[in-house]
Design an enzyme around this catalytic site. Structure first.
Site, PDB file in Angstrom:
ATOM      1  N   ASP A   1       0.492  -1.423  -0.035  1.00 37.16           N
ATOM      2  CA  ASP A   1       0.172   0.438  -0.089  1.00 37.16           C
ATOM      3  C   ASP A   1       1.167   1.180   0.014  1.00 37.16           C
ATOM      4  O   ASP A   1       2.170   0.844   0.559  1.00 37.16           O
ATOM      5  CB  ASP A   1      -0.800  -0.035   1.135  1.00 37.16           C
ATOM      6  CG  ASP A   1      -0.026   0.035   2.569  1.00 37.16           C
ATOM      7  OD1 ASP A   1       0.458   0.669   3.078  1.00 37.16           O
ATOM      8  OD2 ASP A   1      -0.791  -0.849   4.198  1.00 37.16           O
TER       9      ASP A   1
ATOM     10  N   ASP B   1       1.113   4.802   1.420  1.00 36.83           N
ATOM     11  CA  ASP B   1       1.716   6.238   2.350  1.00 36.83           C
ATOM     12  C   ASP B   1       1.476   7.552   1.650  1.00 36.83           C
ATOM     13  O   ASP B   1       2.661   7.862   1.680  1.00 36.83           O
ATOM     14  CB  ASP B   1       1.619   6.126   3.631  1.00 36.83           C
ATOM     15  CG  ASP B   1       0.862   5.304   4.492  1.00 36.83           C
ATOM     16  OD1 ASP B   1      -0.346   4.347   4.442  1.00 36.83           O
ATOM     17  OD2 ASP B   1       1.615   4.131   5.072  1.00 36.83           O
TER      18      ASP B   1
ATOM     19  N   ASP C   1       8.512   5.364  13.736  1.00 38.42           N
ATOM     20  CA  ASP C   1       9.038   4.632  14.157  1.00 38.42           C
ATOM     21  C   ASP C   1      10.365   3.826  13.971  1.00 38.42           C
ATOM     22  O   ASP C   1      11.406   3.743  14.905  1.00 38.42           O
ATOM     23  CB  ASP C   1       8.097   3.198  14.485  1.00 38.42           C
ATOM     24  CG  ASP C   1       7.563   2.535  13.008  1.00 38.42           C
ATOM     25  OD1 ASP C   1       8.481   4.135  11.856  1.00 38.42           O
ATOM     26  OD2 ASP C   1       6.749   1.490  12.873  1.00 38.42           O
TER      27      ASP C   1
HETATM   28  P1  ATP Z   1       3.131  -1.740   5.771  1.00 29.33           P
HETATM   29  O1  ATP Z   1       2.826  -1.174   4.892  1.00 29.33           O
HETATM   30  O2  ATP Z   1       4.498  -2.865   4.147  1.00 29.33           O
HETATM   31  O3  ATP Z   1       3.090  -3.726   6.368  1.00 29.33           O
HETATM   32  P2  ATP Z   1       4.619   0.148   7.030  1.00 29.33           P
HETATM   33  O4  ATP Z   1       5.932   1.211   6.530  1.00 29.33           O
HETATM   34  O5  ATP Z   1       3.594   0.975   5.538  1.00 29.33           O
HETATM   35  O6  ATP Z   1       4.088  -1.519   6.216  1.00 29.33           O
HETATM   36  P3  ATP Z   1       2.030   1.433   7.996  1.00 29.33           P
HETATM   37  O7  ATP Z   1       1.392   0.203   9.555  1.00 29.33           O
HETATM   38  O8  ATP Z   1       1.179   1.323   7.018  1.00 29.33           O
HETATM   39  O9  ATP Z   1       3.650   0.303   7.966  1.00 29.33           O
HETATM   40  O10 ATP Z   1       2.325   2.621   8.981  1.00 29.33           O
HETATM   41  C1  ATP Z   1       3.158   4.193   7.633  1.00 29.33           C
HETATM   42  C2  ATP Z   1       3.945   4.759   8.766  1.00 29.33           C
HETATM   43  O11 ATP Z   1       3.594   5.442   9.742  1.00 29.33           O
HETATM   44  C3  ATP Z   1       4.823   3.384   8.884  1.00 29.33           C
HETATM   45  O12 ATP Z   1       6.082   2.826   7.979  1.00 29.33           O
HETATM   46  C4  ATP Z   1       5.826   4.710  10.179  1.00 29.33           C
HETATM   47  O13 ATP Z   1       6.475   6.248   9.567  1.00 29.33           O
HETATM   48  C5  ATP Z   1       4.490   5.269  10.461  1.00 29.33           C
HETATM   49  N1  ATP Z   1       4.470   4.531  11.741  1.00 29.33           N
HETATM   50  C6  ATP Z   1       3.287   3.362  11.813  1.00 29.33           C
HETATM   51  N2  ATP Z   1       2.856   3.452  12.898  1.00 29.33           N
HETATM   52  C7  ATP Z   1       4.333   3.446  13.650  1.00 29.33           C
HETATM   53  C8  ATP Z   1       3.374   3.335  16.064  1.00 29.33           C
HETATM   54  N3  ATP Z   1       3.041   3.198  16.009  1.00 29.33           N
HETATM   55  N4  ATP Z   1       4.849   4.678  15.797  1.00 29.33           N
HETATM   56  C9  ATP Z   1       5.184   5.537  15.297  1.00 29.33           C
HETATM   57  N5  ATP Z   1       5.376   5.553  13.941  1.00 29.33           N
HETATM   58  C10 ATP Z   1       4.565   4.627  12.788  1.00 29.33           C
HETATM   59 MG    MG Z   2       1.468   1.031   5.089  1.00 29.41          MG
END
Ligand code: ATP
Ligand code: MG
Length: 433
Positions: free
Chosen positions: A61, A63, A141
């Site tokens: 996905d 963001d 994070d």
């Molecule tokens: P994926 O979508 O591949 O599972 P992602 O890194 O995109 O991984 P998401 O859960 O979609 O993870 O979150 C998007 C972004 O938001 C993360 O990359 C991070 O930068 C931030 N993020 C998400 N959750 C947290 C958290 N609990 N604390 C701090 N930052 C966060």
């Molecule tokens: Mg994501």
């Protein structure tokens, strides 16, 4: 490294020096980025999308981060909904695809958090202050999740040294992991999820913080843990995830009953879970659907058998023992992770179905095969055999054959089904309808 959101200049990586091209970004995400940009807002791709493209993976996905407020985003897109209590976000819909658009988030001091009731025992309850790009980067994070792709000039913006961690395949938490794991204990599970998915190593400071703070996961609202758990096990790296959860002693927090059995060196419980997770990963690789209830039924099968045995020794009838044990095991698990009712029922049906599969005479087999819950129970039976449970060959073959047999064969099978050498598996007998 300085983790404060004070001014520091980011490393800007111009387009010729990185591998993200617009062709890697979904059409919908590009549309959102351009619409924001054309309306005069800052618009960046961030998070897993950027990280995965840089690693040569296909992002699941995309963001988007912007300086437009959620309301301003909503004004730009017809197909937009504002969601979230903890974080207020805009979701832009394109059919079944969603692009998540988040407004840059700022930073509160700890004191301000406590004053405003946003903090409880070191844990952030809400985190909803708008901020600058820089502040937004520092509150993410992991450094590899805080790389921003700027649609204005196609450069990458790196405040947190994420590019160098990415090259060294290292998960480093932004700021002090001891504080960040306390603020939001789910970050510990995210560390495991990304380590499993990317094959990255955890920075020592993250390992240390997990050791110190792992039990804080118990304070996370169970419904959020449930969502996070599905992500841990349904993203195609469940086996590796399980190994890492054990390695870092997080399984003890998430599945205490399972961990207890494993610590008693219950090799079957371990083997059973592994086989279930291998199958799950395979299904996901083949883009087949996975039933989360099946996964929980498998995780908790060891504790269930154990509980049934204890009750049987207390002379409880097999039917009752199975019913009581199922309830107890699910209840205990639900203390840690919310298990919605609609979710518990299919788990119980998979378990109860195991003894139903043994009753094959007369019309029972026909009847059970027509039930919607047959498939999962049958798959679970095959899993038990695959995981090395003995005495199941005959019954597995029988059911596999029965499903494709014609009416005449079926009639014969249900009349003469008892093979002389067949020993029924040692399983509690249940009669739940
Ligand atoms: P994926 O979508 O591949 O599972 P992602 O890194 O995109 O991984 P998401 O859960 O979609 O993870 O979150 C998007 C972004 O938001 C993360 O990359 C991070 O930068 C931030 N993020 C998400 N959750 C947290 C958290 N609990 N604390 C701090 N930052 C966060
Ligand atoms: Mg994501």
């Amino acid at each position: 490294m300085d983790n404060k959101a004070t001014s520091s200049s980011p490393r800007i990586i111009p387009r010729p020096e990185h591998t993200i091209s617009r062709a890697n970004i979904s059409e919908q995400a590009r549309k959102v980025l351009y619409r924001l940009h054309d309306a005069g807002y800052a618009a960046f791709l961030v998070g897993g999308g950027v990280r995965d493209i840089l690693l040569g993976l296909r992002p699941k996905d995309f963001d988007v981060a912007t300086n437009a407020t959620p309301e301003q985003v909503k004004d730009l897109f017809r197909n937009c909904r504002l969601i979230g209590r903890r974080f207020r976000l805009a979701h832009v819909f394109f059919g079944r695809d969603i692009i998540e658009v988040a407004t840059f988030r700022g930073h509160h001091s700890q004191a301000e958090h406590v004053e405003d009731g946003l903090m409880h025992e070191g844990m952030l309850l809400r985190d909803n202050v708008y901020g600058t790009l820089e502040e937004d980067a520092w509150r993410r994070d992991f450094s590899v999740n805080a790389l921003y792709y700027n649609i204005a000039d196609f450069s990458l913006v790196d405040y947190t040294d994420g590019m160098s961690d990415l090259q060294q395949q290292r998960l480093r938490m932004i700021g002090d992991p001891m504080v960040r794991c306390q603020e939001d204990p789910v970050r510990m599970l995210r560390a495991i999820r990304f380590a499993a998915k990317l094959g990255f190593s955890l920075d020592d400071s993250v390992v240390h913080a997990i050791e110190q703070h792992r039990t804080r996961l118990q304070a996370v609202p169970p419904a959020r843990l449930f969502d996070e758990l599905l992500k841990l096990f349904l993203k195609g790296h469940a086996l590796r995830t399980y190994e890492l959860l054990r390695q870092y002693n997080l399984l003890a927090v998430l599945f205490p009953a399972v961990d207890h059995l494993l610590k008693q060196a219950d090799a079957f419980a371990d083997q059973f879970i592994r086989q279930a997770l291998i199958n799950t990963d395979q299904r996901i690789a083949q883009e087949k659907p996975v039933n989360p209830a099946f996964l929980f039924a498998a995780m908790l099968w060891g504790p269930l058998l154990h509980a049934v045995n204890v009750l049987r020794q207390q002379k409880m009838s097999p039917i009752q023992a199975m019913q009581v044990a199922s309830g107890d095991v699910l209840e205990e698990q639900a203390q840690v992770i919310a298990l919605p009712k609609r979710f518990r029922l299919p788990i119980r049906e998979i378990w109860a179905g195991q003894s139903r599969l043994e009753k094959r005479q007369g019309r029972r087999a026909h009847w059970f095969m027509e039930q919607p819950r047959f498939r999962a129970a049958y798959d679970f039976l095959l899993l038990r055999q695959q995981a090395g449970e003995t005495g199941l060959e005959e019954i597995c073959e029988w059911w596999t054959h029965f499903q494709t047999a014609n009416e005449h064969e079926r009639k014969q099978m249900t009349q003469t089904r008892r093979h002389p050498s067949h020993k029924p598996p040692k399983l509690p007998d249940t009669n739940e309808a």
